[in-house]
Design a protein around this motif. Sequence first.
Motif, PDB file in Angstrom:
ATOM      1  N   SER A   1     -32.785  28.607 -64.608  1.00 36.79           N
ATOM      2  CA  SER A   1     -33.266  28.290 -63.266  1.00 36.79           C
ATOM      3  C   SER A   1     -34.573  27.506 -63.271  1.00 36.79           C
ATOM      4  O   SER A   1     -35.075  27.137 -62.213  1.00 36.79           O
ATOM      5  CB  SER A   1     -33.454  29.583 -62.459  1.00 36.79           C
ATOM      6  OG  SER A   1     -32.241  30.264 -62.298  1.00 36.79           O
ATOM      7  N   ASP A   2     -35.125  27.255 -64.446  1.00 37.65           N
ATOM      8  CA  ASP A   2     -36.441  26.633 -64.571  1.00 37.65           C
ATOM      9  C   ASP A   2     -36.323  25.436 -65.509  1.00 37.65           C
ATOM     10  O   ASP A   2     -36.200  25.598 -66.721  1.00 37.65           O
ATOM     11  CB  ASP A   2     -37.429  27.662 -65.121  1.00 37.65           C
ATOM     12  CG  ASP A   2     -38.873  27.168 -65.101  1.00 37.65           C
ATOM     13  OD1 ASP A   2     -39.130  26.118 -64.486  1.00 37.65           O
ATOM     14  OD2 ASP A   2     -39.732  27.844 -65.697  1.00 37.65           O
TER      15      ASP A   2
ATOM     16  N   TYR B   1     -37.836  32.500 -60.156  1.00 43.93           N
ATOM     17  CA  TYR B   1     -37.108  32.158 -61.373  1.00 43.93           C
ATOM     18  C   TYR B   1     -36.630  33.391 -62.134  1.00 43.93           C
ATOM     19  O   TYR B   1     -35.626  33.340 -62.842  1.00 43.93           O
ATOM     20  CB  TYR B   1     -37.991  31.307 -62.300  1.00 43.93           C
ATOM     21  CG  TYR B   1     -38.222  29.901 -61.815  1.00 43.93           C
ATOM     22  CD1 TYR B   1     -37.139  29.072 -61.535  1.00 43.93           C
ATOM     23  CD2 TYR B   1     -39.512  29.403 -61.642  1.00 43.93           C
ATOM     24  CE1 TYR B   1     -37.337  27.779 -61.092  1.00 43.93           C
ATOM     25  CE2 TYR B   1     -39.721  28.105 -61.192  1.00 43.93           C
ATOM     26  CZ  TYR B   1     -38.627  27.297 -60.911  1.00 43.93           C
ATOM     27  OH  TYR B   1     -38.821  26.008 -60.461  1.00 43.93           O
TER      28      TYR B   1
END
Length: 266
Positions: free
Chosen positions: A42-43, A163
């Motif tokens: 997610s990052d 995140y």
Amino acid sequence: MMKPEYLSFLQNAIAMARAAGDIQLEFFRTTHLDTHIKQNDSDVVTAADKACEKLIKDMIHEKYPAHGIIAEESGSENADREWRWVIDPLDGTTNFSQGLPVFSVSIALEHNGEAVVGVVYAPYIGELFHAVRAGGAFLNGKRIYCSHKLRLSEAVVATGVPYDKLTNPDNNIKEITSVIPQVRGVRRLGSAAVDLCYVGAGFFDAYWELNINRWDVAAGMLVASEAGAKVSSIRENRNYSILACVPGIEAQMRCLLGSDCAGSHL
């Protein structure tokens, strides 16, 4: 009245933001983003993030060699200095890497830890926000103000998801579920800096998010607060976990978010 040195800082911050925005547009929707994972799936970071950060830092080093810097990709340089720049070279990298148009560059200048100049530039949609401490907030040169709504049922609010949503149960799911039935609408744009500025402009009536970083919010918080919004913390030990809200619904939003209904403003 704006301090004379603030005007020079603002002009240079705008120049940095516009130059970084040009780089973003050169990379946007191309096949050479060179996307990499940072903390988890997610990052992410792209070549555009790194190119924008290098450009901004090079400009700061040239014009203000005695100033400190906090930057998302390369970390801190002399961060204990009296004057310190806080940079998110590309806020909304997930959007950017997907070809979605809501992304921005966020640049703040802090004096003894307090933001005094903030610039957020969303190049694809052509919106440049700026604020100076005690000098108001502006969108493309026009003064902006937050909305004056008093009824939560009329509010359109924005949020994001941290995140670490998979590994930390304090992941905003409960809060989103609490807020959705009470408001007119909930939106997820994907750029904290833009979300904060949109509260300042009256496009959103509130924005909250958990576990974000100072570079995500330093400039946007100044824009929102200078436009009349209230910015406060909603968690004590969750990095920057903030609510930016119009005064008329702030207490109601804080209660829905599981924070105390008064709070202390940032």
